[in-house]
Design an enzyme around this catalytic site. Structure first.
Site, PDB file in Angstrom:
ATOM      1  N   GLY A   9       0.823  -1.214   0.000  1.00 19.93           N
ATOM      2  CA  GLY A   9       0.000   0.000   0.000  1.00 19.93           C
ATOM      3  C   GLY A   9       0.850   1.253   0.000  1.00 19.93           C
ATOM      4  N   ALA A  10       1.807   1.291  -0.938  1.00 17.42           N
ATOM      5  CA  ALA A  10       2.758   2.421  -0.969  1.00 17.42           C
ATOM      6  C   ALA A  10       2.327   3.512  -1.960  1.00 17.42           C
ATOM      7  CB  ALA A  10       4.159   1.911  -1.319  1.00 17.42           C
ATOM      8  N   ARG A  34      -2.254  -1.326  -6.016  1.00 18.61           N
ATOM      9  CA  ARG A  34      -3.005  -1.644  -7.241  1.00 18.61           C
ATOM     10  C   ARG A  34      -2.813  -0.589  -8.318  1.00 18.61           C
ATOM     11  NH1 ARG A  34      -8.599  -1.968  -4.288  1.00 18.61           N
ATOM     12  NH2 ARG A  34      -7.486  -0.200  -3.371  1.00 18.61           N
ATOM     13  N   ASP A  60      -3.266  -6.982  -6.204  1.00 22.34           N
ATOM     14  CA  ASP A  60      -4.320  -6.760  -5.217  1.00 22.34           C
ATOM     15  C   ASP A  60      -4.059  -7.732  -4.065  1.00 22.34           C
ATOM     16  OD1 ASP A  60      -6.719  -6.830  -3.745  1.00 22.34           O
ATOM     17  OD2 ASP A  60      -7.921  -6.410  -5.523  1.00 22.34           O
ATOM     18  N   VAL A  61      -3.899  -7.226  -2.844  1.00 23.69           N
ATOM     19  CA  VAL A  61      -3.561  -8.125  -1.724  1.00 23.69           C
ATOM     20  C   VAL A  61      -4.657  -9.146  -1.439  1.00 23.69           C
ATOM     21  CG1 VAL A  61      -1.960  -6.536  -0.537  1.00 23.69           C
ATOM     22  CG2 VAL A  61      -4.389  -6.537   0.093  1.00 23.69           C
ATOM     23  N   TYR A 153     -14.856  -2.550  10.217  1.00 27.70           N
ATOM     24  CA  TYR A 153     -13.493  -1.984  10.146  1.00 27.70           C
ATOM     25  C   TYR A 153     -12.788  -2.250  11.485  1.00 27.70           C
ATOM     26  CZ  TYR A 153      -9.501   1.080   9.849  1.00 27.70           C
ATOM     27  OH  TYR A 153      -8.203   1.557   9.859  1.00 27.70           O
ATOM     28  N   GLY A 184      -3.930   6.607  15.651  1.00 24.20           N
ATOM     29  CA  GLY A 184      -5.242   7.280  15.666  1.00 24.20           C
ATOM     30  C   GLY A 184      -5.434   7.972  14.323  1.00 24.20           C
ATOM     31  N   THR A 188      -4.790  11.271   5.483  1.00 23.77           N
ATOM     32  CA  THR A 188      -4.325  10.634   4.239  1.00 23.77           C
ATOM     33  C   THR A 188      -5.550  10.540   3.327  1.00 23.77           C
ATOM     34  OG1 THR A 188      -4.909   8.445   5.057  1.00 23.77           O
ATOM     35  CG2 THR A 188      -2.660   9.189   5.523  1.00 23.77           C
ATOM     36  N   PHE A 190      -7.342   8.024   3.412  1.00 22.87           N
ATOM     37  CA  PHE A 190      -8.154   7.036   4.127  1.00 22.87           C
ATOM     38  C   PHE A 190      -9.640   7.420   4.195  1.00 22.87           C
ATOM     39  CE2 PHE A 190     -10.041   5.693   8.177  1.00 22.87           C
ATOM     40  CZ  PHE A 190      -9.844   4.328   8.152  1.00 22.87           C
TER      41      PHE A 190
END
Ligand code: NDP
Ligand code: 8X3
Length: 253
Positions: A9-10, A34, A60-61, A153, A184, A188, A190
């Site tokens: 995930g870089a 990806r 894809d992991v 999650y 926490g 990003t 995210f």
């Protein structure tokens, strides 16, 4: 210096910041994700700026076969992997348990849990042969406390915490360190991913606080990997100063 570091995930956020941090240290890195265009751009930038070598692996992991093939086909000299940073992951949606999209649940479980397992097993074989290695798993404060509408999650990040504990116990005999990081709020992509492109909603998560940056987390990860061989940080919980845990955050008025 001159280690081989795998970062999943870089293509953005914490993973990209880790790639920059380890590259700046002179390490050779294997970056995955990806989005191949972003991966290749990062590879070119880092090789140019830091005179290191970068391998970009596009998979894809969630796909066990792709993961295994990607690492098996690495050139022999790249298989002496010192550090694995299991970072690829995501949240999708923030909804009540009875209203959440079950496809989102599957994607989170397949990525955050199965993906981490597939990558770990693919790389462990190389570490076990050399009797050395350090695996950093990225959990979350969501892996410490479950919050409203965080359901699956939070479950995936609790799973990462449990998997990290079991890896630490079972891999003692192979001299492999396991560090679990529990960040926490980190600003990003995210939240943009979680809220499926609703950037206003994503921005609101960080309004009124100075959140952690991806670089803050990368620096802490780097610190954990820089200790002597006989020292292992097992767990590291890291939040911005305005956050205590999943529940308590002090926002500027
Ligand atoms: P980003 O969205 O910025 O980065 C996520 C990375 O994961 C991207 O590089 C993405 O690459 C990769 N990824 C996602 N799904 C897959 C997949 N199926 N296969 C391969 N790669 C994938 O988020 P962050 O940097 O914030 O997140 C990194 C990790 O940190 C995650 O595990 C997250 O749960 C965790 N975390 C984040 C926090 C935060 O507040 N931001 C706090 C605590 C933990 P691509 O899309 O190119 O595949
Ligand atoms: C990401 C942090 O608070 O959105 O793991 O769960 S939170």
């Amino acid at each position: 210096m001159n280690k081989i570091v795998v970062i999943t995930g870089a293509t953005s956020g914490i993973g990209e910041a880790c790639a920059r941090k380890f590259a700046a240290d002179g390490d050779n890195i294997i970056i995955t994700g990806r989005r191949s265009e972003r991966l290749n751009q990062l590879k070119q930038q880092l090789e140019k700026e830091f005179a290191i070598k970068v391998v970009a692996l596009n998979f894809d992991v969630q796909n066990k076969e792709e993961v295994s093939a990607a690492f098996l086909t690495l050139p022999e000299n790249w298989k002496a992997i010192d550090i694995l940073i299991n970072n690829a992951g995501l949240a999708l949606g923030r909804d009540y348990f009875d209203e959440a999209d079950m496809n989102d649940w599957e994607t989170m479980l397949n990525t955050n849990v199965h993906g981490l397992l597939y990558v770990s097993r693919a790389i462990l074989q190389f570490m076990i042969t050399r009797k050395i290695g350090h695996i950093i798993n990225i959990s979350s404060t969501a892996g410490k406390n479950v919050y409203e509408k965080g359901n699956i999650y939070c479950a995936t990040k609790h799973a990462v915490a449990a998997i990290s504990q079991s890896m630490r116990i079972d891999l003692l005999r192979h001299n492999i360190k396991i560090t679990d990081i529990f960040p926490g709020a980190v600003q990003t992509e995210f939240s943009n991913v979680r809220f499926k492109g609703d950037d206003k909603k994503a921005r609101e998560v960080y309004e009124g606080i100075t959140p952690l940056s991806a670089t803050d987390v990368a620096n802490s990860i780097f610190y954990c990997t820089s200790l002597p061989p006989h020292v292992c940080i097992n767990e590291l919980v890291l939040t911005c100063t305005q956050q205590a845990d999943s529940f308590y955050m002090y926002k500027n008025q």
